[in-house]
Scaffold this motif. Structure first.
Motif, mmCIF file in Angstrom:
data_model
loop_
_atom_site.group_PDB
_atom_site.id
_atom_site.type_symbol
_atom_site.label_atom_id
_atom_site.label_comp_id
_atom_site.label_asym_id
_atom_site.label_seq_id
_atom_site.Cartn_x
_atom_site.Cartn_y
_atom_site.Cartn_z
ATOM 1 N N HIS A 1 26.920 42.017 33.870
ATOM 2 C CA HIS A 1 27.992 41.459 34.699
ATOM 3 C C HIS A 1 27.447 41.089 36.080
ATOM 4 O O HIS A 1 26.564 41.769 36.621
ATOM 5 C CB HIS A 1 29.132 42.454 34.848
ATOM 6 N N SER A 2 28.015 40.046 36.668
ATOM 7 C CA SER A 2 27.569 39.594 37.990
ATOM 8 C C SER A 2 28.470 40.100 39.109
ATOM 9 O O SER A 2 28.267 39.743 40.272
ATOM 10 C CB SER A 2 27.530 38.056 38.026
ATOM 11 N N ASP A 3 29.459 40.927 38.763
ATOM 12 C CA ASP A 3 30.348 41.494 39.779
ATOM 13 C C ASP A 3 30.836 42.855 39.282
ATOM 14 O O ASP A 3 30.411 43.334 38.222
ATOM 15 C CB ASP A 3 31.529 40.549 40.038
ATOM 16 N N ASP A 4 31.731 43.484 40.056
ATOM 17 C CA ASP A 4 32.207 44.835 39.741
ATOM 18 C C ASP A 4 32.664 44.954 38.285
ATOM 19 O O ASP A 4 33.366 44.080 37.772
ATOM 20 C CB ASP A 4 33.405 45.210 40.616
ATOM 21 N N VAL A 5 32.282 46.060 37.633
ATOM 22 C CA VAL A 5 32.803 46.389 36.303
ATOM 23 C C VAL A 5 34.124 47.128 36.496
ATOM 24 O O VAL A 5 34.196 48.121 37.219
ATOM 25 C CB VAL A 5 31.816 47.266 35.514
ATOM 26 N N ASN A 6 35.186 46.637 35.856
ATOM 27 C CA ASN A 6 36.511 47.222 36.037
ATOM 28 C C ASN A 6 36.924 48.176 34.926
ATOM 29 O O ASN A 6 37.702 49.111 35.164
ATOM 30 C CB ASN A 6 37.567 46.116 36.139
ATOM 31 N N TYR A 7 36.421 47.943 33.698
ATOM 32 C CA TYR A 7 36.912 48.753 32.586
ATOM 33 C C TYR A 7 35.932 48.702 31.421
ATOM 34 O O TYR A 7 35.201 47.718 31.242
ATOM 35 C CB TYR A 7 38.287 48.246 32.127
ATOM 36 N N CYS A 8 35.915 49.777 30.640
ATOM 37 C CA CYS A 8 35.129 49.863 29.409
ATOM 38 C C CYS A 8 36.041 50.342 28.286
ATOM 39 O O CYS A 8 36.952 51.145 28.524
ATOM 40 C CB CYS A 8 33.975 50.858 29.549
ATOM 41 N N ALA A 9 35.795 49.886 27.076
ATOM 42 C CA ALA A 9 36.583 50.326 25.922
ATOM 43 C C ALA A 9 35.719 50.297 24.677
ATOM 44 O O ALA A 9 34.899 49.386 24.499
ATOM 45 C CB ALA A 9 37.811 49.445 25.734
ATOM 46 N N PHE A 10 35.906 51.289 23.815
ATOM 47 C CA PHE A 10 35.153 51.395 22.564
ATOM 48 C C PHE A 10 36.030 51.046 21.362
ATOM 49 O O PHE A 10 37.241 51.315 21.358
ATOM 50 C CB PHE A 10 34.655 52.828 22.350
ATOM 51 N N SER A 11 35.411 50.484 20.327
ATOM 52 C CA SER A 11 35.932 50.540 18.961
ATOM 53 C C SER A 11 34.941 51.387 18.180
ATOM 54 O O SER A 11 34.016 51.969 18.761
ATOM 55 C CB SER A 11 36.050 49.131 18.365
ATOM 56 N N SER A 12 35.100 51.481 16.892
ATOM 57 C CA SER A 12 34.163 52.294 16.109
ATOM 58 C C SER A 12 32.780 51.672 16.039
ATOM 59 O O SER A 12 31.797 52.361 15.743
ATOM 60 C CB SER A 12 34.706 52.496 14.689
ATOM 61 N N SER A 13 32.663 50.370 16.344
ATOM 62 C CA SER A 13 31.362 49.708 16.226
ATOM 63 C C SER A 13 30.932 48.943 17.468
ATOM 64 O O SER A 13 29.793 48.484 17.548
ATOM 65 C CB SER A 13 31.377 48.727 15.040
ATOM 66 N N CYS A 14 31.828 48.802 18.450
ATOM 67 C CA CYS A 14 31.517 47.962 19.614
ATOM 68 C C CYS A 14 31.925 48.627 20.921
ATOM 69 O O CYS A 14 32.751 49.542 20.942
ATOM 70 C CB CYS A 14 32.238 46.608 19.516
ATOM 71 N N LEU A 15 31.349 48.142 21.998
ATOM 72 C CA LEU A 15 31.747 48.497 23.356
ATOM 73 C C LEU A 15 32.097 47.211 24.078
ATOM 74 O O LEU A 15 31.324 46.248 24.058
ATOM 75 C CB LEU A 15 30.600 49.205 24.091
ATOM 76 N N ALA A 16 33.266 47.176 24.710
ATOM 77 C CA ALA A 16 33.670 46.023 25.513
ATOM 78 C C ALA A 16 33.716 46.428 26.983
ATOM 79 O O ALA A 16 34.120 47.544 27.312
ATOM 80 C CB ALA A 16 35.037 45.510 25.071
ATOM 81 N N THR A 17 33.309 45.518 27.850
ATOM 82 C CA THR A 17 33.354 45.748 29.290
ATOM 83 C C THR A 17 33.960 44.514 29.947
ATOM 84 O O THR A 17 33.788 43.393 29.460
ATOM 85 C CB THR A 17 31.951 46.000 29.878
ATOM 86 N N CYS A 18 34.682 44.710 31.049
ATOM 87 C CA CYS A 18 35.260 43.557 31.754
ATOM 88 C C CYS A 18 35.024 43.707 33.241
ATOM 89 O O CYS A 18 34.762 44.805 33.738
ATOM 90 C CB CYS A 18 36.738 43.397 31.440
ATOM 91 N N SER A 19 35.171 42.593 33.967
ATOM 92 C CA SER A 19 34.650 42.570 35.335
ATOM 93 C C SER A 19 35.417 41.626 36.248
ATOM 94 O O SER A 19 36.177 40.757 35.795
ATOM 95 C CB SER A 19 33.173 42.144 35.280
ATOM 96 N N LEU A 20 35.157 41.800 37.541
ATOM 97 C CA LEU A 20 35.644 40.845 38.529
ATOM 98 C C LEU A 20 35.049 39.461 38.311
ATOM 99 O O LEU A 20 35.556 38.476 38.856
ATOM 100 C CB LEU A 20 35.282 41.317 39.944
ATOM 101 N N ASP A 21 33.959 39.364 37.534
ATOM 102 C CA ASP A 21 33.332 38.058 37.307
ATOM 103 C C ASP A 21 34.088 37.198 36.298
ATOM 104 O O ASP A 21 33.598 36.158 35.858
ATOM 105 C CB ASP A 21 31.860 38.212 36.894
ATOM 106 N N LYS A 22 35.298 37.666 35.896
ATOM 107 C CA LYS A 22 36.226 36.920 35.033
ATOM 108 C C LYS A 22 35.843 36.943 33.559
ATOM 109 O O LYS A 22 36.433 36.222 32.752
ATOM 110 C CB LYS A 22 36.363 35.451 35.497
ATOM 111 N N THR A 23 34.864 37.745 33.179
ATOM 112 C CA THR A 23 34.413 37.764 31.788
ATOM 113 C C THR A 23 34.643 39.115 31.128
ATOM 114 O O THR A 23 34.806 40.141 31.791
ATOM 115 C CB THR A 23 32.913 37.426 31.674
ATOM 116 N N VAL A 24 34.632 39.075 29.789
ATOM 117 C CA VAL A 24 34.590 40.278 28.953
ATOM 118 C C VAL A 24 33.303 40.194 28.147
ATOM 119 O O VAL A 24 32.998 39.147 27.557
ATOM 120 C CB VAL A 24 35.800 40.349 27.999
ATOM 121 N N ARG A 25 32.536 41.276 28.131
ATOM 122 C CA ARG A 25 31.303 41.310 27.353
ATOM 123 C C ARG A 25 31.434 42.349 26.243
ATOM 124 O O ARG A 25 32.056 43.395 26.451
ATOM 125 C CB ARG A 25 30.083 41.609 28.241
#
Length: 476
Positions: free
Chosen positions: A11-35
Motif C-alpha cells: 500500500h502507498s498510504d495508511d493501512v486501515n483494515y485487515c480481514a481473513f477468509s479461510s484462504s486469503c487476507l484482504a487489506t484496505c488503505s487510504l490509497d483507495k485500494t483493496v489488496r
C-alpha cells in the motif's frame, strides 16, 4: 509465543483494515485500494489491487463462505467483489450519501451491515442488493460493529462512546455509554459461555476507544431480563487511544492495537497480558485473526501489514509480561539506528553511521551540511533520501496526547485538511472532497442537508495558515 512470519508493504498510504477468509487476507488503505493475498505463500493475487473507490477505503470483510469480499469508503459506497476473480459485483450507496466507516457480513452471509459517518446503518440483502432494514444511532458516527456468532443480534459502537445492541430486525435492545471519548472498535468472541453462578448464557465482547482503554463485557440473555450488557473489567496496557481489538477464532486470545504503536496480546479469559509487540513505526489501526488458526495480521499508518503466528501452547510465566521494548528515537543506540537504516533500505550506510557513532539523538540532529561535510556523502540524491527518511521519523514523534483540533478536520473525510475551502453553507471542507461531493450531483450541504445556494468554493487561507502553524508546533 509470537513469531513474525511475513510483512507486506504494497500500500502507498495508511493501512486501515485487515480481514481473513479461510484462504486469503484482504487489506484496505487510504490509497483507495483493496489488496488480496493468498495465505499459502502471502503472494498477491493476480487481480489485486482492487480499484473502484473514489476515496479512502475504511473497512473490508469476507462473507462466511469466503466467496464475497465487501469494502466501504469515504465515497459513500460499499462495494461487493467476487473474491475468486476480483470482479466488482455491485456498488451499494449509503442512502444519505454519508461516508461509510464500517461493514460486516452476518454469520449466515445473507445480510451485509454498513455503518455511516452520519450515524446511519443499513442492513443490505446480499441477493437482491436492496436495503433490508435501516436505523440510526442516536448521536455521533457509527465506527464499529460486530455480529453474535449465531447472528441473532449485533453490536454497534459510535464516536460518542455508546455501545448499542440490536436484534436482526434492527430493533434497539440495549444501549450503554462505554468509552467517554468515543468507541473505535468492538468484537464478539465466537464461543458462547455459560455462567456457572446463575446458568445464564452470555457472549464475551471486547471494546476499545479513544480513552486508551480496552474493556471486556458480557452480553447476557435471560427470559426475565431480556438482553443486558454487563461490564467485566478494563485492560489498561496502552498509553494512547486504542484503535483495534479482535478475538481469536477459539476465544482464547484477545489482541489490541493502538496509537502508541504497540500490539498487545491478552489471555481472553483473564485479561492478563501475554505479550506486547512493537513492530510498527506509526499508529496500529487494525488487528485481525484468521478464522481457523492463531494467525494474526496487524496493519498500521506506516503502510505495512505484519503477519504473526501465535503459539498459545507456550504458557506465560505467572503474570510476567514479555515485551519487545519500544524505545524513544532520541534514546536509540547505534545498533537501533543500524536496524532503522536497514528497514529504510539504507543498509549501505550502516558502516558509515557506526564509524561516526550516530545514535538516535545524533540521527535526529543530522542536516544536509552534516551529511555532506562530516559523513562525506557526496551524492545529492542519497543525502536527500536520508533527510526525507529522518523527517518522516520526526513526524512519527508528534505527541499522541495532542489530538488534531476538530476544526482542522474535513467534515466529509474526517481527515486533516490540506486545501480547505469555504462552501456556500459557511462550512470549510477539503477542496477535493467537496468537489467530488458536488460532482456527484449533490447540491445539498454535507453538514445540514439543506440546498446549497451556490456551488462556489472559496479558499480558506486563514484556516490553512492555522493548520500549518499547528503542524509546525507538533514537530518541535
Amino acid at each position: 509465543m509470537a513469531t513474525l512470519i511475513h510483512s507486506l508493504s504494497d500500500h502507498s498510504d495508511d493501512v486501515n483494515y485487515c480481514a481473513f477468509s479461510s484462504s486469503c487476507l484482504a487489506t484496505c488503505s487510504l490509497d483507495k485500494t483493496v489488496r488480496v493475498y493468498s495465505l499459502s505463500d502471502f503472494s498477491e493475487l493476480p487481480y489485486s489491487p482492487l480499484r473502484g473507490h473514489a476515496y479512502a477505503v475504511h473497512c473490508c470483510c469476507f462473507s462466511p463462505s469466503g466467496r464475497l469480499l465487501a469494502s466501504c469508503s469515504t465515497d459513500g459506497t460499499t462495494a461487493l467483489w467476487d473474491a475468486r476473480q476480483g470482479r466488482r459485483l455491485a456498488v451499494l450507496r449509503q442512502p444519505s450519501g454519508s461516508a461509510v466507516r464500517v461493514c460486516r457480513f452476518c454469520p449466515r452471509g445473507q445480510r451485509l451491515l454498513a455503518g455511516g459517518a452520519d450515524g446511519g446503518l443499513v442492513l443490505w440483502d446480499v441477493r437482491s442488493l436492496q436495503p433490508h432494514r435501516s436505523g440510526n444511532v442516536k448521536d455521533g458516527s457509527l465506527v464499529a460493529c460486530a455480529f453474535s456468532p449465531n447472528g441473532s443480534f449485533f453490536v454497534t459502537g459510535s464516536s460518542n462512546g455508546d455501545l448499542t445492541i440490536w436484534d436482526d430486525k434492527m430493533r434497539c435492545l440495549y444501549n450503554e455509554k462505554a468509552h467517554d471519548l468515543g468507541v473505535t472498535c468492538c468484537d464478539i468472541s465466537s464461543n458462547p459461555v455459560s455462567d456457572n453462578e446463575n446458568g445464564f448464557k452470555y457472549f464475551q465482547m471486547a471494546s476499545c476507544g479513544q480513552d486508551n482503554q480496552v474493556k471486556l463485557w458480557r452480553i447476557l440473555f435471560a427470559d426475565f431480563i431480556g438482553v443486558e450488557l454487563k461490564y467485566k473489567c478494563t485492560l489498561n496496557g496502552h498509553c494512547a487511544p486504542v484503535l483495534a481489538c479482535a478475538f481469536s477464532f477459539d476465544g482464547q486470545l484477545l489482541v489490541s492495537g493502538s496509537v502508541d504503536k504497540c500490539v498487545i496480546v491478552y489471555e481472553a479469559s483473564t485479561g492478563n497480558t501475554l505479550r506486547t509487540l512493537s513492530p510498527h513505526t506509526r499508529y496500529v489501526t487494525t488487528c485481525a485473526f484468521a478464522p481457523h488458526s492463531h494467525l494474526l495480521a496487524t496493519g498500521s499508518m506506516d503502510k505495512t501489514v505484519h503477519i504473526w503466528q501465535l503459539d498459545v501452547k507456550q504458557p506465560s510465566a505467572g503474570n510476567t509480561v514479555e515485551t519487545e521494548s519500544k524505545v524513544a528515537v532520541e534514546d536509540w543506540s547505534e545498533d537501533d539506528v543500524s536496524a532503522w537504516l536497514c528497514a529504510q533500505d539504507l543498509a549501505d550506510f550502516v558502516g558509515l553511521f557506526k564509524m561516526n557513532n550516530i545514535d538516535g539523538k545524533e540521527l535526529l540532529n543530522l542536516t544536509k551540511e552534516g551529511l555532506a561535510n562530516e559523513l562525506k556523502i557526496e551524492s545529492l540524491g542519497l543525502r536527500s533520501k536520508i533527510l526525507q527518511k529522518i523527517e518522516e521519523l520526526r513526524m512519527t514523534m508528534i505527541s499522541v496526547s495532542v489530538p488534531v483540533p476538530d476544526e482542522f478536520l474535513c467534515p466529509i473525510t474526517r481527515e486533516l485538511m490540506k486545501d480547505p475551502v469555504i462552501a456556500a453553507d459557511g462550512y470549510s471542507y477539503e477542496r477535493e472532497a467537496m468537489e467530488h461531493w458536488i460532482t456527484n450531483k449533490r447540491r445539498s450541504s454535507p453538514m445540514t442537508n439543506l440546498p446549497l445556494p451556490s456551488l462556489m468554493l472559496t479558499p480558506n487561507r486563514t484556516l490553512k495558515m492555522a493548520i500549518t502553524r499547528w503542524l509546525e508546533t507538533q514537530q518541535k
